[in-house]
Design an enzyme around this catalytic site. Structure first.
Site, PDB file in Angstrom:
ATOM      1  N   THR A  46       0.348 -22.927   3.300  1.00 38.35           N
ATOM      2  CA  THR A  46      -0.427 -21.944   2.533  1.00 38.35           C
ATOM      3  C   THR A  46      -0.122 -20.546   3.073  1.00 38.35           C
ATOM      4  O   THR A  46      -0.323 -20.291   4.257  1.00 38.35           O
ATOM      5  CB  THR A  46      -1.940 -22.252   2.638  1.00 38.35           C
ATOM      6  OG1 THR A  46      -2.177 -23.532   2.056  1.00 38.35           O
ATOM      7  CG2 THR A  46      -2.775 -21.206   1.916  1.00 38.35           C
ATOM      8  N   PHE A  47       0.391 -19.704   2.196  1.00 38.10           N
ATOM      9  CA  PHE A  47       0.734 -18.324   2.562  1.00 38.10           C
ATOM     10  C   PHE A  47      -0.337 -17.380   2.035  1.00 38.10           C
ATOM     11  O   PHE A  47      -0.791 -17.539   0.899  1.00 38.10           O
ATOM     12  CB  PHE A  47       2.042 -17.900   1.891  1.00 38.10           C
ATOM     13  CG  PHE A  47       3.291 -18.370   2.534  1.00 38.10           C
ATOM     14  CD1 PHE A  47       3.296 -19.405   3.440  1.00 38.10           C
ATOM     15  CD2 PHE A  47       4.513 -17.761   2.215  1.00 38.10           C
ATOM     16  CE1 PHE A  47       4.484 -19.833   4.027  1.00 38.10           C
ATOM     17  CE2 PHE A  47       5.692 -18.183   2.792  1.00 38.10           C
ATOM     18  CZ  PHE A  47       5.686 -19.222   3.701  1.00 38.10           C
ATOM     19  N   MET A  79       0.936 -25.936  -1.301  1.00 36.81           N
ATOM     20  CA  MET A  79       1.909 -24.854  -1.203  1.00 36.81           C
ATOM     21  C   MET A  79       1.438 -23.570  -1.857  1.00 36.81           C
ATOM     22  O   MET A  79       2.203 -22.909  -2.526  1.00 36.81           O
ATOM     23  CB  MET A  79       3.207 -25.283  -1.889  1.00 36.81           C
ATOM     24  CG  MET A  79       4.175 -25.872  -0.937  1.00 36.81           C
ATOM     25  SD  MET A  79       5.027 -27.267  -1.715  1.00 36.81           S
ATOM     26  CE  MET A  79       3.676 -28.432  -1.941  1.00 36.81           C
ATOM     27  N   PRO A  80       0.161 -23.254  -1.688  1.00 37.07           N
ATOM     28  CA  PRO A  80      -0.330 -22.067  -2.422  1.00 37.07           C
ATOM     29  C   PRO A  80       0.197 -20.769  -1.822  1.00 37.07           C
ATOM     30  O   PRO A  80       0.538 -20.707  -0.636  1.00 37.07           O
ATOM     31  CB  PRO A  80      -1.845 -22.130  -2.241  1.00 37.07           C
ATOM     32  CG  PRO A  80      -2.138 -23.478  -1.676  1.00 37.07           C
ATOM     33  CD  PRO A  80      -0.909 -23.936  -0.971  1.00 37.07           C
ATOM     34  N   PHE A  81       0.246 -19.770  -2.679  1.00 36.08           N
ATOM     35  CA  PHE A  81       0.595 -18.415  -2.261  1.00 36.08           C
ATOM     36  C   PHE A  81      -0.507 -17.493  -2.784  1.00 36.08           C
ATOM     37  O   PHE A  81      -0.778 -17.472  -3.984  1.00 36.08           O
ATOM     38  CB  PHE A  81       1.944 -18.004  -2.853  1.00 36.08           C
ATOM     39  CG  PHE A  81       2.300 -16.574  -2.566  1.00 36.08           C
ATOM     40  CD1 PHE A  81       2.795 -16.207  -1.334  1.00 36.08           C
ATOM     41  CD2 PHE A  81       2.105 -15.589  -3.518  1.00 36.08           C
ATOM     42  CE1 PHE A  81       3.114 -14.885  -1.054  1.00 36.08           C
ATOM     43  CE2 PHE A  81       2.415 -14.262  -3.245  1.00 36.08           C
ATOM     44  CZ  PHE A  81       2.924 -13.907  -2.008  1.00 36.08           C
TER      45      PHE A  81
END
Lengths: 67, 67, 67, 67, 67, 67
Positions: free
Chosen positions: D40-41, D1-3
């Site tokens: 991933t954003f 769930m990285p930003f």
């Protein structure tokens, strides 16, 4: 003294919708944490769909592909 | 190696005022923490008053109401 | 209504140094842009040197190498 | 769930270059940390050279001075 | 695909309160803008009161002074 | 002069993995945009799974539910 930063795509969000976001987030912080609304900041940033990626593609590419 | 992000409303801030902010913040980090100015970044972001909220209202609304 | 976010490495910055940063940045915004200090937020974030990179290396690696 | 938030100067970066950044950063997070690209954003923000400072000067001033 | 970053002071916020913030902000974005909750990120950051300033003072100083 | 902020969950990321992220992102900015690595900053922030939400739930809740 909360600070809330909302980043969304620039899809013609109206001033009324922005007011609804500001009001709603501020009220949520009052309700859940008892924060003072007078020192609660909300900042909305609108980002072009070329500049926003998910799944390794820009949102522009995803929409073109029907995702 | 500090990084400073200044978010302000977009009220016609001039290039000279931006330079004064950049110079002043950098000098502050040198004076207080002994940081190297060559690796000190300052980034100014200007935000529309519709997109900035305080007290549950946008700054546009607050100014209209004389606040 | 400015919001200032200062990110620095976590090198034992004291509460007094943090107060000097908060006071200095707030005064700068008053002096340069005429902002109201009562609605000026300053937020200091301290980052581990393993988590901060410059020139393709972490600050931990750079310091070990004498840079 | 990285930003991931990439801030760069607004020097006419093309949609293709933005796609290459989005694709490359997302792949890096898959390779190094085994992250799921679908959550991933990547968000690219382009900043005017007047608004970006280094060494106590804006990038506009630095370029004028040949730095 | 919204991204919301909530910064608050680290006053012993519970996991239940964090869940209420996450749920409430996500629902707000669904209600106001019709966003898909599955691609809505909320990130809460807790900041020490020494590191948060308002009115030129840290929150630690303000609380000591009864503000 | 790029600035890259990577936010990830705090799942025991090692110093070596952080170095690989810093090196990889910096190289990507050199390759795609011709940026100077010496003025490229990368900052990694690790966030507790209670503080990260997606789909209206915290990551802690999602993992408990097998998502």
């Amino acid at each position: 003294m909360p600070f809330v930063n909302i980043k969304i795509t620039d899809d013609g969000v109206t001033a009324e919708q922005k007011q609804a976001l500001i009001k709603g987030v501020t009220q949520l912080l009052v309700d859940v944490l008892g924060k003072n609304p007078q020192t609660t900041f909300v900042l909305i940033e609108e980002v072009n769909t070329d500049n926003w990626g998910i799944g390794g593609e820009s949102v522009t590419q995803r929409r073109r592909g029907g995702k």
